[in-house]
Design an enzyme around this catalytic site. Structure first.
Site, mmCIF file in Angstrom:
data_model
loop_
_atom_site.group_PDB
_atom_site.id
_atom_site.type_symbol
_atom_site.label_atom_id
_atom_site.label_comp_id
_atom_site.label_asym_id
_atom_site.label_seq_id
_atom_site.Cartn_x
_atom_site.Cartn_y
_atom_site.Cartn_z
ATOM 1 N N GLU A 49 0.845 -1.419 0.089
ATOM 2 C CA GLU A 49 0.313 -0.094 -0.073
ATOM 3 C C GLU A 49 1.001 1.049 -0.056
ATOM 4 O OE1 GLU A 49 -2.620 -0.779 -0.982
ATOM 5 O OE2 GLU A 49 -3.620 -2.315 0.452
ATOM 6 N N ARG B 91 -10.707 4.850 -6.954
ATOM 7 C CA ARG B 91 -9.453 4.397 -5.537
ATOM 8 C C ARG B 91 -10.717 4.119 -4.971
ATOM 9 N NH1 ARG B 91 -5.404 1.239 -6.790
ATOM 10 N NH2 ARG B 91 -5.029 1.700 -4.894
ATOM 11 N N ASN C 293 0.919 4.026 -2.655
ATOM 12 C CA ASN C 293 0.722 5.084 -3.060
ATOM 13 C C ASN C 293 2.021 5.596 -3.626
ATOM 14 O OD1 ASN C 293 -1.660 5.020 -1.349
ATOM 15 N ND2 ASN C 293 -0.519 5.491 0.401
#
Lengths: 151, 119
Positions: A51, A108, A55
């Site tokens: 994650e 998202r 990002n």
């Protein structure tokens, strides 16, 4: 496992490409395995790392050539500490960014920081708009007998 | 991630193998979008061979779930690993998508199945 793991560290510097997300998390997984984490703990921590790197790929460098992402991992005091940093656009509002279901991108889910929170024991973010972001993830080794046959 | 599509009567089985992340999510979305909606009643996404999934994979599943159910079709998931069940639970997706332990059970069922992540 000898006590060399307590002095171990690794560093990656890679282009912020989606194809490198897997490389980053697998590298951390291998490092965590050397530190004595269980497969389940590693599976979970991989999600947090994935994650954080995703990002960077998605948000850090929106309008320019592919930037870099730096990842360091070290094992210290029964804890794996992973620091992921970029020199991209930074986060305007960290409190907002970590809210579940918040995303600046329409497609998202905004679950990234929720999963980072769920699958690491601690995390912290420092960021300055226009200068970049650094996120630190920590996961503690639960049972010392897994790797403390070293005394 | 490898994607295999098998048609079985009124169901399309999408069997995924490998890591379902930012890199592979687009391929999955395209594979589902390319299907001919009128030809089937149900999409079954088999996660039994998925070794990793994060929020990018989860988001791709949710987007396709919305597309498929908006077209009046069923969308079900089979055989998620323990860790994938955890993220389905944290996200709440397990409350809206039917989850089955395996493909055979999903094919035999025409209603809600167990969705809890523990067990």
């Amino acid at each position: 496992m000898d006590n060399s793991s307590s002095k171990n560290w690794m560093q990656l510097k890679i282009p912020a490409l989606s194809s490198n997300v897997g490389l980053a998390r697998v590298s951390v997984a291998s490092f965590a395995a050397e530190c004595g984490f269980t497969l389940t703990e590693i599976d979970e921590f991989k999600i947090a790392v994935s994650e954080a790197i995703s990002n960077v790929v998605l948000h850090a460098y929106p309008n320019r050539e592919i930037g870099k992402v730096s990842l360091t991992a070290r094992f210290q005091d029964n804890c794996i500490i992973v620091v992921i940093s970029d020199s991209g656009s930074g986060i305007e509002d960290i409190d907002k960014a970590v809210e579940t279901s918040f995303s600046t991108l329409d497609d998202r889910m905004g679950m990234g920081f929720t999963f980072i929170d769920s699958f690491s024991d601690e995390f912290e973010i420092t960021s300055a708009p226009g200068e970049g972001t650094e996120i630190t993830l920590r996961k503690f080794l639960r049972s010392s007998e897994q790797n403390d046959d070293n005394v | 991630m490898r994607t295999e599509i098998v048609r079985k009567e009124d169901t399309v089985i999408i069997k995924l193998e490998g890591e379902f992340d930012l890199e592979s999510a687009q391929g999955f979305s395209s594979a589902v979008s390319d299907l001919q909606w009128e030809d089937f009643d149900k999409i079954l996404v088999d996660l039994g061979a998925v070794t990793f999934m994060d929020s990018s994979g989860l988001g791709a599943l949710l987007s396709r779930y919305r597309d498929v159910t908006a077209a009046g079709k069923d969308f079900v998931i089979t055989a998620p690993s323990h860790t994938i069940r955890e993220i389905l639970g944290i996200s709440g997706l397990n409350r809206v998508v039917d989850i089955y332990p395996d493909v055979e059970t999903a094919l035999d069922s025409d209603g809600k199945e167990e969705t809890e992540s523990d067990g």
